[in-house]
Design a protein around this motif. Structure first.
Motif, short mmCIF file in Angstrom:
data_model
loop_
_atom_site.label_atom_id
_atom_site.label_comp_id
_atom_site.label_asym_id
_atom_site.label_seq_id
_atom_site.Cartn_x
_atom_site.Cartn_y
_atom_site.Cartn_z
N SER A 155 45.49 26.56 12.86
CA SER A 155 45.08 27.82 12.28
C SER A 155 44.94 27.76 10.80
O SER A 155 45.76 27.00 9.87
CB SER A 155 46.26 28.65 12.59
N GLY A 156 43.71 28.37 10.36
CA GLY A 156 43.34 28.30 9.10
C GLY A 156 42.86 29.65 8.78
O GLY A 156 42.58 30.38 9.58
N GLU A 193 32.53 32.40 14.83
CA GLU A 193 32.58 32.06 16.48
C GLU A 193 34.18 32.29 16.48
O GLU A 193 35.21 31.80 15.98
CB GLU A 193 32.29 30.60 16.51
N PRO A 194 34.44 32.64 17.73
CA PRO A 194 35.92 32.76 18.25
C PRO A 194 36.42 31.52 18.41
O PRO A 194 35.58 30.44 18.78
CB PRO A 194 36.01 33.68 19.60
N PRO A 195 37.84 31.24 18.51
CA PRO A 195 38.69 32.12 18.37
C PRO A 195 39.07 32.46 16.98
O PRO A 195 38.89 31.85 16.09
CB PRO A 195 40.11 31.50 19.09
N ARG A 196 39.78 33.84 16.74
CA ARG A 196 39.89 34.30 15.51
C ARG A 196 41.40 34.97 15.61
O ARG A 196 41.57 35.74 16.81
CB ARG A 196 38.94 35.57 15.09
N PRO A 200 49.88 32.99 17.75
CA PRO A 200 50.41 34.04 18.97
C PRO A 200 49.35 34.74 19.70
O PRO A 200 49.48 35.13 21.10
CB PRO A 200 51.57 35.01 18.43
N GLU A 201 48.28 35.22 18.88
CA GLU A 201 47.29 36.12 19.66
C GLU A 201 46.22 35.31 20.44
O GLU A 201 45.65 35.77 21.30
CB GLU A 201 46.49 36.65 18.44
N VAL A 202 46.10 34.00 20.07
CA VAL A 202 45.14 33.10 20.66
C VAL A 202 45.47 32.31 21.68
O VAL A 202 44.81 31.98 22.75
CB VAL A 202 44.55 31.97 19.42
N LEU A 203 46.94 31.97 21.57
CA LEU A 203 47.54 31.12 22.61
C LEU A 203 47.30 31.56 24.29
O LEU A 203 46.91 30.80 25.09
CB LEU A 203 48.85 30.64 22.26
N PRO A 204 47.66 32.89 24.52
CA PRO A 204 47.61 33.15 25.87
C PRO A 204 46.25 32.84 26.56
O PRO A 204 46.33 32.49 27.72
CB PRO A 204 48.05 34.43 25.86
N SER A 205 45.52 33.12 25.95
CA SER A 205 43.79 33.01 26.63
C SER A 205 43.73 31.47 26.62
O SER A 205 42.99 30.86 27.54
CB SER A 205 43.01 33.72 25.99
N LYS A 229 58.17 31.34 19.25
CA LYS A 229 58.24 32.48 20.30
C LYS A 229 57.30 32.64 21.30
O LYS A 229 57.44 32.76 22.35
CB LYS A 229 58.61 33.79 19.25
N ALA A 230 55.98 32.32 20.76
CA ALA A 230 54.90 32.52 21.75
C ALA A 230 54.62 31.73 22.58
O ALA A 230 54.59 31.70 23.89
CB ALA A 230 53.59 32.49 20.75
N ALA A 231 55.16 30.19 22.19
CA ALA A 231 55.20 29.14 23.05
C ALA A 231 56.15 29.50 24.56
O ALA A 231 55.98 29.06 25.77
CB ALA A 231 55.27 27.74 22.50
#
Ligand SMILES: Cc1cc2nc3c(=O)[nH]c(=O)nc-3n(C[C@H](O)[C@H](O)[C@H](O)COP(=O)(O)OP(=O)(O)OC[C@H]3O[C@@H](n4cnc5c(N)ncnc54)[C@H](O)[C@@H]3O)c2cc1C
Length: 259
Positions: A155-156, A193-196, A200-205, A229-231
């Motif tokens: 993540s940057g 280009e995604p993901p952006r 936690p927003e990117v991980l589920p997809s 928490k997301a994991a």
């Protein structure tokens, strides 16, 4: 199981090179003078100047152990931070650096045979980079086996905050069992280009089921907390989530906390 390397104190290394990877993160390369430090990929050491003008601080080694004992680091220049300022701006090639260690348990679990996920931001990439390098050296990323893939999610803020983007992109192309994904958190507009968005927003997809994964999370406390928490929400088991928080979040002063 092999014994973890024992720490050494105040071993002198020489600063060989410094390279700015982003506007705020520099890569430092330290070379052995006489004595080397044995460590496991993912561990950290303490760094200080020989005159002890700055305090000793912890830095994760950003490479797997090498034949020549070279150590690399990814250091964030913290405004007003004495040790990081010395490392990123003050110390010059040829200067000596005191290295003590290794420390820490952010290392590969030899009992884990499933897939591995690294969730990192900024200089938090350092221990993940070492772990990926070690996994590649062990041949774990040579086969496209879904059950044992290694995935690095970095993540940057913006493209200029990516560290070694080309290197990891090339590694993913060479190693069928390694995936590299970057997400950008401070860009707007659909031309990026995604993901952006944050981890936690990117991980589920990206990886909706983490029940078989070992997960390694490193960097700033906010990123580590939110990513953990997301994991866990995606099924990562507590015993398989490894975290390395780089510093304590300063407690905000409030009128209620003073005397
Ligand atoms: C196990 C471990 C491994 C670490 N590995 C690394 C590493 O590989 N690379 C790295 O750059 N740092 C790493 N750190 C952080 C490092 O030890 C220092 O805390 C950091 O360099 C600041 O030290 P300083 O003396 O410059 O500033 P200090 O005076 O100690 O810090 C000033 C303030 O800045 C904040 N701060 C500290 N670090 C950061 C940061 N990275 N970004 C934003 N704010 C910060 C803190 O809240 C602190 O109160 C690690 C820390 C730990 C505990």
């Amino acid at each position: 199981m092999p014994l973890a390397p024992l720490p050494d104190e105040d071993v002198e290394f020489a600063l060989a090179r410094r390279r700015w990877c982003t506007p705020v993160v520099a890569e430092l390369t330290l070379e052995v003078i006489e004595q080397r430090i044995d460590f496991d990929a993912g561990q950290y050491v303490l760094l200080q100047d020989t005159g002890r003008a700055v305090s000793m601080q912890s830095y994760s080694v950003a490479n797997a152990p090498r034949e020549d004992g070279t150590l690399t680091f990814l250091v964030t220049a913290v405004p007003g931070g004495p040790t990081s300022t010395w490392l990123t701006k003050g110390a010059q090639p040829g200067d000596r650096v005191l290295v003590s260690g290794p420390y820490g348990s952010f290392v590969a679990d030899p009992a884990h045979h499933g897939p591995t996920l690294y969730l990192v931001g900024g200089s938090g990439l350092a221990p993940a980079k070492a772990l990926v390098e070690a996994a590649v050296a062990r041949g774990e990323t040579a086969h496209p086996d879904a059950g044992s893939r290694h995935t690095l999610l970095f993540s940057g803020r913006t493209p200029e905050h990516l560290i070694d983007h080309e290197t990891f992109t090339a590694l993913a192309a060479q190693q069928p069992g390694f995936d590299y994904v970057r997400t950008l958190t401070r860009v707007d507009g659909s031309d990026v280009e995604p993901p952006r968005g944050r981890i936690p927003e990117v991980l589920p997809s990206l990886l909706p089921d983490l029940s078989e994964h070992a997960v390694y999370i490193a960097g700033a406390p906010g990123l580590v907390d939110a990513s953990t928490k997301a994991a866990q929400q995606l099924g990562a088991r507590a015993g398989r989530v490894h975290t390395e928080e780089f510093y304590a979040q300063p407690t905000p002063w409030s009128s209620g906390s003073g005397t």
